[in-house]
Structures are given as C-alpha cells and as structure tokens.
Design a protein around this motif. Structure first.
Motif, PDB file in Angstrom:
ATOM      1  N   LEU A  93      22.119   0.189  79.333  1.00 12.30           N
ATOM      2  CA  LEU A  93      21.081   0.049  80.346  1.00 12.30           C
ATOM      3  C   LEU A  93      20.329   1.353  80.578  1.00 12.30           C
ATOM      4  O   LEU A  93      19.158   1.346  80.960  1.00 12.30           O
ATOM      5  CB  LEU A  93      21.690  -0.424  81.674  1.00 12.30           C
ATOM      6  CG  LEU A  93      21.884  -1.928  81.849  1.00 12.30           C
ATOM      7  CD1 LEU A  93      22.546  -2.207  83.190  1.00 12.30           C
ATOM      8  CD2 LEU A  93      20.564  -2.669  81.752  1.00 12.30           C
ATOM      9  N   ALA A  94      20.994   2.476  80.349  1.00 10.33           N
ATOM     10  CA  ALA A  94      20.339   3.769  80.566  1.00 10.33           C
ATOM     11  C   ALA A  94      19.123   3.946  79.664  1.00 10.33           C
ATOM     12  O   ALA A  94      18.230   4.749  79.964  1.00 10.33           O
ATOM     13  CB  ALA A  94      21.331   4.903  80.344  1.00 10.33           C
ATOM     14  N   GLU A  95      19.063   3.180  78.577  1.00 12.08           N
ATOM     15  CA  GLU A  95      17.932   3.285  77.658  1.00 12.08           C
ATOM     16  C   GLU A  95      16.642   2.764  78.277  1.00 12.08           C
ATOM     17  O   GLU A  95      15.554   3.036  77.762  1.00 12.08           O
ATOM     18  CB  GLU A  95      18.248   2.526  76.366  1.00 12.08           C
ATOM     19  CG  GLU A  95      19.431   3.108  75.596  1.00 12.08           C
ATOM     20  CD  GLU A  95      19.879   2.238  74.439  1.00 12.08           C
ATOM     21  OE1 GLU A  95      19.210   1.204  74.184  1.00 12.08           O
ATOM     22  OE2 GLU A  95      20.885   2.579  73.791  1.00 12.08           O
ATOM     23  N   LYS A  96      16.748   2.011  79.378  1.00  8.12           N
ATOM     24  CA  LYS A  96      15.553   1.484  80.032  1.00  8.12           C
ATOM     25  C   LYS A  96      14.849   2.535  80.889  1.00  8.12           C
ATOM     26  O   LYS A  96      13.727   2.323  81.345  1.00  8.12           O
ATOM     27  CB  LYS A  96      15.902   0.255  80.883  1.00  8.12           C
ATOM     28  CG  LYS A  96      16.590   0.571  82.197  1.00  8.12           C
ATOM     29  CD  LYS A  96      17.056  -0.679  82.914  1.00  8.12           C
ATOM     30  CE  LYS A  96      15.924  -1.569  83.337  1.00  8.12           C
ATOM     31  NZ  LYS A  96      15.049  -0.977  84.348  1.00  8.12           N
ATOM     32  N   LEU A  97      15.496   3.668  81.110  1.00  8.26           N
ATOM     33  CA  LEU A  97      14.904   4.715  81.934  1.00  8.26           C
ATOM     34  C   LEU A  97      13.790   5.441  81.177  1.00  8.26           C
ATOM     35  O   LEU A  97      13.935   5.754  79.993  1.00  8.26           O
ATOM     36  CB  LEU A  97      15.972   5.728  82.349  1.00  8.26           C
ATOM     37  CG  LEU A  97      17.106   5.212  83.239  1.00  8.26           C
ATOM     38  CD1 LEU A  97      18.186   6.275  83.381  1.00  8.26           C
ATOM     39  CD2 LEU A  97      16.578   4.809  84.599  1.00  8.26           C
ATOM     40  N   ASP A  98      12.690   5.707  81.861  1.00  9.43           N
ATOM     41  CA  ASP A  98      11.614   6.518  81.300  1.00  9.43           C
ATOM     42  C   ASP A  98      12.048   7.982  81.353  1.00  9.43           C
ATOM     43  O   ASP A  98      12.308   8.524  82.429  1.00  9.43           O
ATOM     44  CB  ASP A  98      10.326   6.314  82.104  1.00  9.43           C
ATOM     45  CG  ASP A  98       9.117   6.953  81.446  1.00  9.43           C
ATOM     46  OD1 ASP A  98       9.242   8.100  80.965  1.00  9.43           O
ATOM     47  OD2 ASP A  98       8.051   6.321  81.418  1.00  9.43           O
ATOM     48  N   LEU A  99      12.127   8.624  80.197  1.00  6.02           N
ATOM     49  CA  LEU A  99      12.672   9.978  80.123  1.00  6.02           C
ATOM     50  C   LEU A  99      11.835  11.004  80.873  1.00  6.02           C
ATOM     51  O   LEU A  99      12.331  12.066  81.255  1.00  6.02           O
ATOM     52  CB  LEU A  99      12.809  10.403  78.654  1.00  6.02           C
ATOM     53  CG  LEU A  99      13.795   9.593  77.809  1.00  6.02           C
ATOM     54  CD1 LEU A  99      13.840  10.129  76.386  1.00  6.02           C
ATOM     55  CD2 LEU A  99      15.188   9.598  78.424  1.00  6.02           C
ATOM     56  N   GLU A 100      10.554  10.700  81.097  1.00  5.91           N
ATOM     57  CA  GLU A 100       9.678  11.651  81.778  1.00  5.91           C
ATOM     58  C   GLU A 100       9.730  11.502  83.298  1.00  5.91           C
ATOM     59  O   GLU A 100       9.328  12.405  84.023  1.00  5.91           O
ATOM     60  CB  GLU A 100       8.232  11.485  81.293  1.00  5.91           C
ATOM     61  CG  GLU A 100       8.048  11.702  79.797  1.00  5.91           C
ATOM     62  CD  GLU A 100       8.498  13.084  79.348  1.00  5.91           C
ATOM     63  OE1 GLU A 100       8.300  14.055  80.112  1.00  5.91           O
ATOM     64  OE2 GLU A 100       9.063  13.193  78.243  1.00  5.91           O
ATOM     65  N   PHE A 101      10.205  10.353  83.780  1.00 12.98           N
ATOM     66  CA  PHE A 101      10.313  10.132  85.220  1.00 12.98           C
ATOM     67  C   PHE A 101      11.597  10.762  85.742  1.00 12.98           C
ATOM     68  O   PHE A 101      12.539  11.013  84.991  1.00 12.98           O
ATOM     69  CB  PHE A 101      10.339   8.638  85.539  1.00 12.98           C
ATOM     70  CG  PHE A 101       8.994   7.969  85.468  1.00 12.98           C
ATOM     71  CD1 PHE A 101       7.853   8.669  85.130  1.00 12.98           C
ATOM     72  CD2 PHE A 101       8.873   6.613  85.731  1.00 12.98           C
ATOM     73  CE1 PHE A 101       6.618   8.055  85.065  1.00 12.98           C
ATOM     74  CE2 PHE A 101       7.646   5.978  85.674  1.00 12.98           C
ATOM     75  CZ  PHE A 101       6.515   6.706  85.335  1.00 12.98           C
ATOM     76  N   HIS A 102      11.651  10.999  87.049  1.00 11.64           N
ATOM     77  CA  HIS A 102      12.924  11.367  87.655  1.00 11.64           C
ATOM     78  C   HIS A 102      13.479  10.167  88.414  1.00 11.64           C
ATOM     79  O   HIS A 102      12.790   9.163  88.627  1.00 11.64           O
ATOM     80  CB  HIS A 102      12.803  12.615  88.538  1.00 11.64           C
ATOM     81  CG  HIS A 102      11.754  12.559  89.604  1.00 11.64           C
ATOM     82  ND1 HIS A 102      11.838  11.724  90.693  1.00 11.64           N
ATOM     83  CD2 HIS A 102      10.599  13.263  89.754  1.00 11.64           C
ATOM     84  CE1 HIS A 102      10.792  11.907  91.476  1.00 11.64           C
ATOM     85  NE2 HIS A 102      10.017  12.831  90.930  1.00 11.64           N
ATOM     86  N   ALA A 103      14.739  10.263  88.808  1.00 14.63           N
ATOM     87  CA  ALA A 103      15.444   9.117  89.380  1.00 14.63           C
ATOM     88  C   ALA A 103      14.757   8.579  90.624  1.00 14.63           C
ATOM     89  O   ALA A 103      14.681   7.359  90.831  1.00 14.63           O
ATOM     90  CB  ALA A 103      16.885   9.508  89.703  1.00 14.63           C
ATOM     91  N   LEU A 104      14.255   9.466  91.454  1.00 15.98           N
ATOM     92  CA  LEU A 104      13.625   9.032  92.697  1.00 15.98           C
ATOM     93  C   LEU A 104      12.372   8.209  92.421  1.00 15.98           C
ATOM     94  O   LEU A 104      12.166   7.144  93.018  1.00 15.98           O
ATOM     95  CB  LEU A 104      13.297  10.249  93.562  1.00 15.98           C
ATOM     96  CG  LEU A 104      12.761   9.967  94.960  1.00 15.98           C
ATOM     97  CD1 LEU A 104      13.738   9.117  95.762  1.00 15.98           C
ATOM     98  CD2 LEU A 104      12.476  11.282  95.689  1.00 15.98           C
ATOM     99  N   ILE A 105      11.528   8.687  91.499  1.00 17.43           N
ATOM    100  CA  ILE A 105      10.321   7.936  91.138  1.00 17.43           C
ATOM    101  C   ILE A 105      10.692   6.601  90.510  1.00 17.43           C
ATOM    102  O   ILE A 105      10.079   5.560  90.792  1.00 17.43           O
ATOM    103  CB  ILE A 105       9.444   8.760  90.169  1.00 17.43           C
ATOM    104  CG1 ILE A 105       8.788   9.922  90.911  1.00 17.43           C
ATOM    105  CG2 ILE A 105       8.373   7.882  89.523  1.00 17.43           C
ATOM    106  CD1 ILE A 105       7.787   9.493  91.962  1.00 17.43           C
ATOM    107  N   TYR A 106      11.713   6.611  89.651  1.00 21.23           N
ATOM    108  CA  TYR A 106      12.145   5.372  89.010  1.00 21.23           C
ATOM    109  C   TYR A 106      12.532   4.322  90.048  1.00 21.23           C
ATOM    110  O   TYR A 106      12.085   3.168  89.988  1.00 21.23           O
ATOM    111  CB  TYR A 106      13.326   5.645  88.077  1.00 21.23           C
ATOM    112  CG  TYR A 106      13.930   4.389  87.503  1.00 21.23           C
ATOM    113  CD1 TYR A 106      13.295   3.698  86.479  1.00 21.23           C
ATOM    114  CD2 TYR A 106      15.122   3.874  88.009  1.00 21.23           C
ATOM    115  CE1 TYR A 106      13.836   2.532  85.964  1.00 21.23           C
ATOM    116  CE2 TYR A 106      15.669   2.710  87.501  1.00 21.23           C
ATOM    117  CZ  TYR A 106      15.022   2.045  86.478  1.00 21.23           C
ATOM    118  OH  TYR A 106      15.553   0.884  85.984  1.00 21.23           O
TER     119      TYR A 106
END
Length: 236
Positions: A93-106
């Motif tokens: 599931l971690a692969e769905k994270l946008d690498l340029e965003f930070h957790a708060l924005i996500y």
C-alpha cells in the motif's frame, strides 16, 4: 528503522448484526487445474477475531483478497453485508503514496475538508510526529511510509480490518500498543502475521489455511507454535 506509535486509537464504528461475511462452497485457484481452496464454507461476524496461520503459499493472503472482493471465487459465492466496510493493510500500500508529497498533505488531500491540526493529530497517533509529518515521502523510511498508510486506513473508519503482516518495522512496545488498541476497538479483525506476540494478544480463535481447507485450531497460538515445533522435531 523501527517506529513506535506514541498513541494508537481506532475510531468507533457501526456495529452490524451477524453474519457480515459468508463464504458458500467457495473454490479458488489462479489456474483451473490447481485449486488453493476447494468448497470452503464459513461465516464471520464483527465479534470474531481469527488470525490466519499456515505454511507459506497456503493461501492466507489469497483468502483476504477473496474477502475484500479483489479476487472472485472460481466457484461458489462470497456474500458481504451491505454496510460492511473492509480496510486491508499490506506492505505494498505504501506504493500509493506520492513521493513528492508529505504525509500531512497526503492525508488532507485524501480527507478534504479537515483542518490541518486535526490531521496532524491523526498521523501522530501512528508514530509520525513533528518534522516527519512535513517531510517528503521520498525521505521517509519504509517503516514511516507504512505508518502513514496505517493512519489512512484507520481514518476511513472500517468496521473490519484485514492486516497482512502489520508488525513489520514495529518494536515490542509498539506491538503491545497496537494489540491494546485493537482489543479496545469494536470492529472485526483478521490478521495474517508471523508475529505470535500480536496474535496471542488479539486472537479469539486460530484458523489454519492448509490443504485447500480452512480449519479451526483446537487451542491457542502458543499451542499451534508447539505443534509446528513438534512437526520439525524441535523441543521448547
């Protein structure tokens, strides 16, 4: 890198009457000439906590995918309550994270309309605090990324959690904290884990996936551990 949850809290969820999930004469195989499951029947309610155990390749993760509907039976039927909301945790599931965003924005993008401070608290409950919340995902460890996903899953307020190896990157204190939070939560729980510490704390019964079947184990997880050792000729 190991991450410790400072606080873990799963939100209250809608309680549904049994049954909420039912397998009726379900068979499944990735090819027609090799079945992983054959004619399995069982029902689940939200009061039941049953870890899935068994040899590698016995179909534990496959069964979770059949529960969610990600996979469809080769034969038979999987019935789900209309109000059943399932969330599944797994490492990919971690692969769905946008690498340029930070957790708060996500989290604010995923759950629009929430104030920043509220999302900070939500993420902080799963071990990501301070500067780590506003650090690009590409700079987070694999463990930190997985905990962003855990916060995301919890905030969706599922009434059933399927956890596929949830203890990776967790230390002993964190595993205990996670178990405490799951025991206080009123939803259904199906973990797949090699970590007997977690299973021993949250399990109501043990289900064994083996030889195309699902079998309820007559005992607790420590009895099952002794059984495994005896099979390979090891003593405690």
């Amino acid at each position: 890198m190991q991450i410790t949850f400072k606080t873990i809290c799963f939100s209250d969820v809608e309680k549904l009457p049994p049954l909420v999930l039912q397998f009726v004469e379900v068979s499944f195989g990735y090819t027609h000439d090799y079945l992983i499951y054959k004619n399995i029947d069982f029902g689940v309610d939200l009061d039941l906590r049953f870890p899935l155990v068994g040899p590698n390749g016995s179909g534990k993760s496959t069964l979770l995918k059949l529960m969610t509907g990600e996979l469809q039976p080769t034969e038979g039927m999987v019935w789900r309550h209309n109000h059943l909301k399932i969330s599944q945790y797994h490492q990919h599931l971690a692969e769905k994270l946008d690498l340029e965003f930070h957790a708060l924005i996500y989290m604010m993008n995923e759950f629009s309309g929430n104030e920043e401070e509220k999302m900070r608290v939500v993420i902080g409950r799963f071990g990501l605090t301070g500067e780590a919340q506003v650090m690009p995902v590409k700079n987070l460890s694999d463990g930190q990324r997985s905990h962003v996903i855990f916060a995301w899953l919890a905030y969706m307020q599922p009434n059933m959690l399927l956890l596929d190896e949830p203890t990776n990157h967790l230390n002993i204190d964190t595993i205990n904290s996670l178990a405490d939070a799951l025991n206080e939560w009123v939803g259904g729980l199906v973990p797949v884990s090699h970590n007997f510490r977690l299973i021993n704390q949250v399990a109501h019964e043990i289900w064994v996936c083996e030889k195309q079947c699902i079998i309820k184990w007559n005992g607790d997880i420590m009895d099952f551990k002794k059984h495994l050792k005896a099979k390979v000729g090891l003593d405690d």
